[in-house]
Design a protein around this motif. Structure first.
Motif, mmCIF file in Angstrom:
data_model
loop_
_atom_site.group_PDB
_atom_site.id
_atom_site.type_symbol
_atom_site.label_atom_id
_atom_site.label_comp_id
_atom_site.label_asym_id
_atom_site.label_seq_id
_atom_site.Cartn_x
_atom_site.Cartn_y
_atom_site.Cartn_z
ATOM 1 N N ILE A 132 0.839 -1.198 0.000
ATOM 2 C CA ILE A 132 0.000 0.000 0.000
ATOM 3 C C ILE A 132 0.877 1.252 0.000
ATOM 4 C CG2 ILE A 132 -1.690 1.330 1.339
ATOM 5 C CD1 ILE A 132 -2.828 -1.432 2.267
ATOM 6 N N VAL A 133 1.926 1.237 0.807
ATOM 7 C CA VAL A 133 2.836 2.384 0.858
ATOM 8 C C VAL A 133 3.532 2.568 -0.495
ATOM 9 C CG1 VAL A 133 4.909 3.314 1.960
ATOM 10 C CG2 VAL A 133 3.104 2.286 3.360
ATOM 11 N N ALA A 134 3.906 1.472 -1.137
ATOM 12 C CA ALA A 134 4.518 1.566 -2.471
ATOM 13 C C ALA A 134 3.525 2.166 -3.464
ATOM 14 C CB ALA A 134 4.989 0.194 -2.939
ATOM 15 N N PHE A 135 2.258 1.799 -3.365
ATOM 16 C CA PHE A 135 1.228 2.375 -4.229
ATOM 17 C C PHE A 135 1.081 3.869 -3.951
ATOM 18 C CE2 PHE A 135 -3.367 3.555 -4.495
ATOM 19 C CZ PHE A 135 -3.422 3.692 -5.865
ATOM 20 N N LEU A 136 1.015 4.254 -2.682
ATOM 21 C CA LEU A 136 0.886 5.668 -2.337
ATOM 22 C C LEU A 136 2.063 6.475 -2.876
ATOM 23 C CD1 LEU A 136 -0.440 5.332 1.317
ATOM 24 C CD2 LEU A 136 -1.723 6.125 -0.684
ATOM 25 N N ALA A 137 3.252 5.909 -2.797
ATOM 26 C CA ALA A 137 4.438 6.595 -3.333
ATOM 27 C C ALA A 137 4.350 6.716 -4.852
ATOM 28 C CB ALA A 137 5.704 5.851 -2.927
ATOM 29 N N SER A 138 3.736 5.724 -5.498
ATOM 30 C CA SER A 138 3.660 5.737 -6.962
ATOM 31 C C SER A 138 2.682 6.778 -7.490
ATOM 32 C CB SER A 138 3.294 4.346 -7.494
ATOM 33 O OG SER A 138 1.905 4.081 -7.313
ATOM 34 N N VAL A 139 1.755 7.230 -6.669
ATOM 35 C CA VAL A 139 0.789 8.245 -7.098
ATOM 36 C C VAL A 139 1.068 9.592 -6.432
ATOM 37 C CG1 VAL A 139 -1.025 6.590 -7.653
ATOM 38 C CG2 VAL A 139 -0.930 7.566 -5.353
ATOM 39 N N ALA A 140 2.274 9.757 -5.931
ATOM 40 C CA ALA A 140 2.671 10.993 -5.264
ATOM 41 C C ALA A 140 2.878 12.103 -6.285
ATOM 42 C CB ALA A 140 3.952 10.757 -4.472
ATOM 43 N N PRO A 141 2.870 13.338 -5.812
ATOM 44 C CA PRO A 141 3.140 14.454 -6.725
ATOM 45 C C PRO A 141 4.508 14.303 -7.364
ATOM 46 C CG PRO A 141 2.530 15.250 -4.534
ATOM 47 C CD PRO A 141 2.662 13.771 -4.453
ATOM 48 N N GLU A 142 4.597 14.686 -8.620
ATOM 49 C CA GLU A 142 5.867 14.566 -9.328
ATOM 50 C C GLU A 142 6.825 15.691 -8.967
ATOM 51 O OE1 GLU A 142 5.630 13.696 -13.470
ATOM 52 O OE2 GLU A 142 3.761 12.614 -13.202
ATOM 53 N N ALA A 143 6.348 16.690 -8.262
ATOM 54 C CA ALA A 143 7.199 17.832 -7.916
ATOM 55 C C ALA A 143 8.426 17.394 -7.124
ATOM 56 C CB ALA A 143 6.399 18.854 -7.122
ATOM 57 N N ALA A 144 8.254 16.444 -6.224
ATOM 58 C CA ALA A 144 9.383 15.981 -5.416
ATOM 59 C C ALA A 144 10.435 15.327 -6.300
ATOM 60 C CB ALA A 144 8.907 15.017 -4.344
ATOM 61 N N ALA A 145 9.988 14.524 -7.263
ATOM 62 C CA ALA A 145 10.931 13.875 -8.175
ATOM 63 C C ALA A 145 11.571 14.901 -9.090
ATOM 64 C CB ALA A 145 10.225 12.806 -9.003
ATOM 65 N N ASP A 146 10.775 15.888 -9.516
ATOM 66 C CA ASP A 146 11.316 16.939 -10.377
ATOM 67 C C ASP A 146 12.376 17.760 -9.665
ATOM 68 O OD1 ASP A 146 9.632 16.122 -12.365
ATOM 69 O OD2 ASP A 146 8.180 17.749 -12.093
ATOM 70 N N GLU A 147 12.159 18.041 -8.379
ATOM 71 C CA GLU A 147 13.132 18.809 -7.611
ATOM 72 C C GLU A 147 14.466 18.093 -7.538
ATOM 73 O OE1 GLU A 147 11.568 19.859 -3.799
ATOM 74 O OE2 GLU A 147 9.911 20.990 -4.684
ATOM 75 N N ALA A 148 14.408 16.773 -7.453
ATOM 76 C CA ALA A 148 15.639 15.995 -7.360
ATOM 77 C C ALA A 148 16.453 16.076 -8.644
ATOM 78 C CB ALA A 148 15.315 14.529 -7.036
ATOM 79 N N THR A 149 15.768 16.293 -9.769
ATOM 80 C CA THR A 149 16.483 16.368 -11.046
ATOM 81 C C THR A 149 16.599 17.789 -11.571
ATOM 82 O OG1 THR A 149 14.441 15.967 -12.265
ATOM 83 C CG2 THR A 149 15.792 14.041 -11.732
ATOM 84 N N ASP A 150 16.121 18.747 -10.795
ATOM 85 C CA ASP A 150 16.140 20.149 -11.203
ATOM 86 C C ASP A 150 17.460 20.855 -10.852
ATOM 87 O OD1 ASP A 150 14.113 21.105 -12.670
ATOM 88 O OD2 ASP A 150 13.050 22.090 -11.038
ATOM 89 N N GLU A 151 18.534 20.166 -11.055
ATOM 90 C CA GLU A 151 19.830 20.773 -10.761
ATOM 91 C C GLU A 151 20.240 21.665 -11.918
ATOM 92 O OE1 GLU A 151 22.533 17.634 -9.857
ATOM 93 O OE2 GLU A 151 21.137 16.695 -8.482
ATOM 94 N N ALA A 152 21.177 22.529 -11.649
ATOM 95 C CA ALA A 152 21.670 23.414 -12.691
ATOM 96 C C ALA A 152 22.303 22.575 -13.795
ATOM 97 C CB ALA A 152 22.707 24.376 -12.102
#
Length: 160
Positions: A132-152
């Protein structure tokens, strides 16, 4: 010899931690299975994104679980939490996957051992919530993932 012992101890500790995690469902789960298992949760919880789109229609007895992974405990604006989980939230704790699994296994014990006291409003326990936690993580906002790749951009690369 000392370096060898330190390396061996570190390797054993890392191996033990991984074995514990695998054996107890912490941090690992199958989102597809979790989506199906979430049916038990939707009597009380919904998953509705920030734009108001229902990912999973559900009840309003529990807080909206959209973006719960990585969110501060007891922080959904406008939701009336119980005193125990509010006290846990006041510690600054953030819902990491292993903490969500622990909470689902025994909500009242979780509250009592993480800064609060008293019963949880969650009415049942889930033996293993890792899917269930894996499912919740899979439908999380993409902003967190985008921030991780939003480097200069690297020097010498073109930007849009």
């Amino acid at each position: 010899m000392t370096k060898f012992l330190a390396f061996t101890a570190a390797a054993l500790l890392a191996t033990s931690a991984a074995a514990f995690a695998d054996g107890h469902g912490h941090g690992h789960g199958d989102p597809k299975k979790g989506e199906k298992e979430f049916n038990r949760c939707k009597a009380c919880h919904m998953i509705v994104d920030d734009a108001g789109n229902a990912i999973v229609k559900g009840g309003k007895t529990g807080p909206n679980l959209y973006g719960v992974v990585g969110r501060p405990v007891a922080s959904v604006e406008g939701f009336k939490y119980g005193d125990g989980i509010l006290a846990v939230g006041e510690t600054g704790m953030v819902w990491e996957p292993e903490l969500l699994v622990e909470y689902a296994m025994d909500p009242t014990k979780f509250i009592d051992t993480h800064g609060g006291s008293g019963r949880s409003k969650m009415t049942f326990k889930i033996k293993d919530a890792s899917n269930i936690v894996a499912f919740l993580a899979s439908v999380a906002p993409e902003a967190a993932a985008d921030e991780a790749t939003d480097e200069a951009p690297a020097e010498g690369t073109a930007t849009e």
